[in-house]
Design an enzyme around this catalytic site. Sequence first.
Site, mmCIF file in Angstrom:
data_model
loop_
_atom_site.group_PDB
_atom_site.id
_atom_site.type_symbol
_atom_site.label_atom_id
_atom_site.label_comp_id
_atom_site.label_asym_id
_atom_site.label_seq_id
_atom_site.Cartn_x
_atom_site.Cartn_y
_atom_site.Cartn_z
ATOM 1 N N THR A 288 -8.803 2.527 8.538
ATOM 2 C CA THR A 288 -9.231 3.257 9.720
ATOM 3 C C THR A 288 -10.406 2.434 10.462
ATOM 4 O OG1 THR A 288 -8.275 5.151 8.920
ATOM 5 C CG2 THR A 288 -10.141 5.401 10.579
ATOM 6 N N ASP B 118 2.907 4.980 -5.358
ATOM 7 C CA ASP B 118 2.131 6.188 -5.469
ATOM 8 C C ASP B 118 2.817 7.468 -5.686
ATOM 9 O OD1 ASP B 118 0.839 8.465 -4.620
ATOM 10 O OD2 ASP B 118 0.194 7.938 -2.567
ATOM 11 N N ASP C 282 0.837 -1.210 -0.031
ATOM 12 C CA ASP C 282 0.036 -0.061 -0.019
ATOM 13 C C ASP C 282 0.818 1.171 0.097
ATOM 14 O OD1 ASP C 282 -2.605 1.355 0.142
ATOM 15 O OD2 ASP C 282 -2.568 1.247 2.357
ATOM 16 N N ASN D 141 -10.129 0.433 -0.243
ATOM 17 C CA ASN D 141 -9.311 0.499 0.616
ATOM 18 C C ASN D 141 -9.850 0.796 2.255
ATOM 19 O OD1 ASN D 141 -7.601 -0.108 -1.422
ATOM 20 N ND2 ASN D 141 -6.044 1.497 -1.132
#
Length: 307
Positions: free
Chosen positions: A256, A104, A82, A253
């Site tokens: 949290t 990213d 990620d 995704n």
Amino acid sequence: MPLESLKKLYPAANRSRYAIGQFNVNNLEFVQAAIEAATEAKAPIILAASTSAIKYAGIDYLMAMVRAGAAKAPVPVVLHLDHGATFEDARNCVDAGFTSVMIDGSHLPFDKNIELTARVVEYAHAHGVSVEGELGRLGGIEDEVSVDAKDAHLTDPAQAVEFARKTGVDALAVAVGTSHGAYKFKGEARLDFERISLIKKMTEMPLVLHGASGVPESLTQKIAKYGGRLPGAKGLPDDAYRKAVESGINKINIDTDLRLTFVAEVRQVLAENPQEIDPRKILGPARQAIKEIIKSKITLLGSAGRA
Ligand code: G3H
Ligand code: 13P
Ligand code: ZN
């Protein structure tokens, strides 16, 4: 089953308009919860490790835990990097046996993002590993005062076409109004579903929604009841998942919500059992609750029963 490449799972999700859940993991309990949830829901699943999760747990431990879980699971399990920031982040994960990586470069100028992403694609594809790129900056729509500013941070559909063509990515993460963490919206939750539909129409490729936790009040209230404090926390309503998937999102995704679930359970156990010192009795209920929330997300995304 051995770990699955995400590349193999996307075509069915893209064709049949459902999303596969990505759930971030940092330790044994999260890995077990995710794989058990997918098994019970008969769904493909993506377990993701961020670079900070890798630093915390160690890439070899993460690999071994996820491989062990996947070997027993009757459903496809993907291990995904990620938010890889550099070519080396992606290469290390490919070399270690991850079956998917995200690079990213969304903070870079457009041409530099293409350059970095294409380099990762070349390396990863040579090893049978799928690649996710990102275009646009995550952030709430209401954070920007003007329409121009809003357009500047959300993903531009024409650029998405060029990015996909020039990089060869297998999936594209888009900025459409979500953001990471527990504080996504100051007022009402607003996502640009039309933008998702347009990007889908123009690229026809698997699209990814980051920052997709729901931050349910039941969890923030439970955390508050047992001494935590998260005033103003707000996430995506359930309806937004359905609309996002209908508009063309194929991977969602979630990190949290798992963190909130973990903290709520651990706080409760410790508050109600002040003499408890057995880590299994402290972490066990959290593992069970994380499994349940993952199952409910899988159902919302439409991937239950797809494995
Ligand atoms: O997108 C960010 C994820 O929630 C990972 O967060 O870097 O703290 O592991 P982390
Ligand atoms: P949340 O913070 O909304 O869970 O988003 C996680 C994420 O996008 C990981 O890449
Ligand atoms: Zn993210």
